[in-house]
Design a protein around this motif. Structure first.
Motif, PDB file in Angstrom:
ATOM      1  N   PRO A   1      64.848  23.176  10.756  1.00  0.00           N
ATOM      2  CA  PRO A   1      64.257  24.195  11.135  1.00  0.00           C
ATOM      3  C   PRO A   1      64.689  24.814  12.533  1.00  0.00           C
ATOM      4  O   PRO A   1      65.287  24.281  13.265  1.00  0.00           O
ATOM      5  N   ALA A   2      64.683  26.029  12.597  1.00  0.00           N
ATOM      6  CA  ALA A   2      65.106  26.864  13.809  1.00  0.00           C
ATOM      7  C   ALA A   2      64.169  26.659  14.973  1.00  0.00           C
ATOM      8  O   ALA A   2      62.921  26.206  14.836  1.00  0.00           O
ATOM      9  N   PRO A   3      64.953  26.477  16.101  1.00  0.00           N
ATOM     10  CA  PRO A   3      64.069  26.293  17.508  1.00  0.00           C
ATOM     11  C   PRO A   3      63.191  27.208  17.542  1.00  0.00           C
ATOM     12  O   PRO A   3      63.218  28.365  17.059  1.00  0.00           O
ATOM     13  N   SER A   4      62.134  27.246  18.241  1.00  0.00           N
ATOM     14  CA  SER A   4      60.942  27.937  18.661  1.00  0.00           C
ATOM     15  C   SER A   4      61.760  28.787  19.584  1.00  0.00           C
ATOM     16  O   SER A   4      62.669  28.527  20.163  1.00  0.00           O
ATOM     17  N   LEU A   5      61.044  29.988  20.154  1.00  0.00           N
ATOM     18  CA  LEU A   5      61.616  31.032  20.895  1.00  0.00           C
ATOM     19  C   LEU A   5      61.898  30.199  22.366  1.00  0.00           C
ATOM     20  O   LEU A   5      62.690  30.431  22.844  1.00  0.00           O
ATOM     21  N   ASP A   6      60.807  29.768  22.618  1.00  0.00           N
ATOM     22  CA  ASP A   6      60.838  28.901  24.006  1.00  0.00           C
ATOM     23  C   ASP A   6      62.086  28.047  24.105  1.00  0.00           C
ATOM     24  O   ASP A   6      62.608  27.833  25.163  1.00  0.00           O
TER      25      ASP A   6
ATOM     26  N   ARG B   1      71.787  30.499  33.695  1.00  0.00           N
ATOM     27  CA  ARG B   1      70.687  31.353  34.339  1.00  0.00           C
ATOM     28  C   ARG B   1      69.439  30.483  34.077  1.00  0.00           C
ATOM     29  O   ARG B   1      69.313  29.696  33.340  1.00  0.00           O
ATOM     30  N   PRO B   2      68.522  30.827  34.724  1.00  0.00           N
ATOM     31  CA  PRO B   2      67.050  30.459  34.883  1.00  0.00           C
ATOM     32  C   PRO B   2      66.417  31.022  33.706  1.00  0.00           C
ATOM     33  O   PRO B   2      66.680  32.110  33.250  1.00  0.00           O
ATOM     34  N   PRO B   3      65.643  30.410  32.766  1.00  0.00           N
ATOM     35  CA  PRO B   3      65.091  30.617  31.566  1.00  0.00           C
ATOM     36  C   PRO B   3      64.357  32.257  31.969  1.00  0.00           C
ATOM     37  O   PRO B   3      64.425  33.097  30.971  1.00  0.00           O
ATOM     38  N   ALA B   4      63.723  32.436  33.226  1.00  0.00           N
ATOM     39  CA  ALA B   4      63.156  33.556  33.377  1.00  0.00           C
ATOM     40  C   ALA B   4      64.080  34.751  33.582  1.00  0.00           C
ATOM     41  O   ALA B   4      63.653  35.754  33.288  1.00  0.00           O
ATOM     42  N   ALA B   5      65.439  34.426  33.415  1.00  0.00           N
ATOM     43  CA  ALA B   5      66.387  35.707  33.527  1.00  0.00           C
ATOM     44  C   ALA B   5      66.690  36.167  32.216  1.00  0.00           C
ATOM     45  O   ALA B   5      67.229  36.894  32.052  1.00  0.00           O
TER      46      ALA B   5
ATOM     47  N   THR C   1      62.530  39.543  24.337  1.00  0.00           N
ATOM     48  CA  THR C   1      62.398  40.443  23.054  1.00  0.00           C
ATOM     49  C   THR C   1      64.012  40.210  22.734  1.00  0.00           C
ATOM     50  O   THR C   1      64.166  40.088  21.580  1.00  0.00           O
ATOM     51  N   MET C   2      65.013  40.360  23.513  1.00  0.00           N
ATOM     52  CA  MET C   2      66.131  40.055  23.064  1.00  0.00           C
ATOM     53  C   MET C   2      66.312  38.756  22.619  1.00  0.00           C
ATOM     54  O   MET C   2      67.018  38.654  21.587  1.00  0.00           O
ATOM     55  N   ALA C   3      66.052  37.613  22.961  1.00  0.00           N
ATOM     56  CA  ALA C   3      66.125  36.472  22.515  1.00  0.00           C
ATOM     57  C   ALA C   3      65.432  36.412  21.123  1.00  0.00           C
ATOM     58  O   ALA C   3      66.323  35.806  20.208  1.00  0.00           O
ATOM     59  N   GLN C   4      64.505  37.099  20.975  1.00  0.00           N
ATOM     60  CA  GLN C   4      64.023  37.140  19.443  1.00  0.00           C
ATOM     61  C   GLN C   4      64.695  37.568  18.219  1.00  0.00           C
ATOM     62  O   GLN C   4      65.120  37.346  17.367  1.00  0.00           O
ATOM     63  N   HIS C   5      65.381  38.840  19.129  1.00  0.00           N
ATOM     64  CA  HIS C   5      66.369  39.584  17.931  1.00  0.00           C
ATOM     65  C   HIS C   5      67.590  38.751  17.902  1.00  0.00           C
ATOM     66  O   HIS C   5      68.067  38.744  16.624  1.00  0.00           O
ATOM     67  N   ILE C   6      68.028  38.011  18.895  1.00  0.00           N
ATOM     68  CA  ILE C   6      69.240  36.983  18.541  1.00  0.00           C
ATOM     69  C   ILE C   6      68.835  36.020  17.840  1.00  0.00           C
ATOM     70  O   ILE C   6      69.490  35.520  16.793  1.00  0.00           O
ATOM     71  N   LEU C   7      67.818  35.208  17.961  1.00  0.00           N
ATOM     72  CA  LEU C   7      67.251  34.337  17.278  1.00  0.00           C
ATOM     73  C   LEU C   7      67.200  34.738  15.562  1.00  0.00           C
ATOM     74  O   LEU C   7      67.574  33.856  14.925  1.00  0.00           O
ATOM     75  N   LEU C   8      66.682  35.795  15.411  1.00  0.00           N
ATOM     76  CA  LEU C   8      66.369  35.845  13.976  1.00  0.00           C
ATOM     77  C   LEU C   8      67.604  36.467  13.390  1.00  0.00           C
ATOM     78  O   LEU C   8      67.813  36.112  12.147  1.00  0.00           O
TER      79      LEU C   8
END
Length: 143
Positions: free
Chosen positions: A29-34, A46-50, A54-61
């Motif tokens: 299973p893929a990791p969750s977005l968080d 970098r800190p996660p807040a950085a 939306t970019m993370a979602q595009h990369i993960l998909l």
């Protein structure tokens, strides 16, 4: 004749079963977005807040579409587990560009980490501040 038919069926079933691990058996299973943001932040130091969600979602998909969920799972456990995928992720986060089988795609140009690597940088086409902001020297940060 019956044994030949049986052998043929068993052989076909075995061949089919052996072809499944990449798609069914070994499907992790893929990791969750968080979770993805957490270990991406660790990879990029970098800190996660950085990191932009939306970019993370595009990369993960895109990584899921390329069948790299097993590598993502390994990196989630240990950021040194897959050096090639870790380097690819860092490059994507800093550039906002991602190589895919159909060519290079834009996943988050304005939110790429390269623009945050120095206080005076900003993505072309985006405003860096009020009119005349460039006439003042940039803030210096001593780390």
């Amino acid at each position: 004749m019956d044994t030949q038919r049986r052998s043929l069926l068993l052989g076909a079933a075995s061949a089919f079963t052996l072809g499944l691990p990449a798609r069914v058996w070994a499907q992790v299973p893929a990791p969750s977005l968080d979770e993805f943001i957490q270990f991406s932040a660790a990879l990029c130091q970098r800190p996660p807040a950085a990191l932009d969600r939306t970019m993370a979602q595009h990369i993960l998909l895109a990584l899921q579409a390329q069948g790299k969920t097993a590598g993502l799972h390994a990196l989630q456990q240990d950021t040194q587990a897959d050096p090639a995928l870790a380097a690819e992720l860092r490059a994507v986060w800093f550039s906002g560009l991602m190589d895919t089988p159909s060519g290079t795609v834009l996943v988050g140009f304005v939110h790429a980490l390269a623009w945050r690597s120095a206080s005076f940088l900003h993505a072309p086409g985006s405003c860096g501040g009020p009119t005349g902001y460039w006439s003042e020297p940039p803030e210096t940060r001593i780390a």
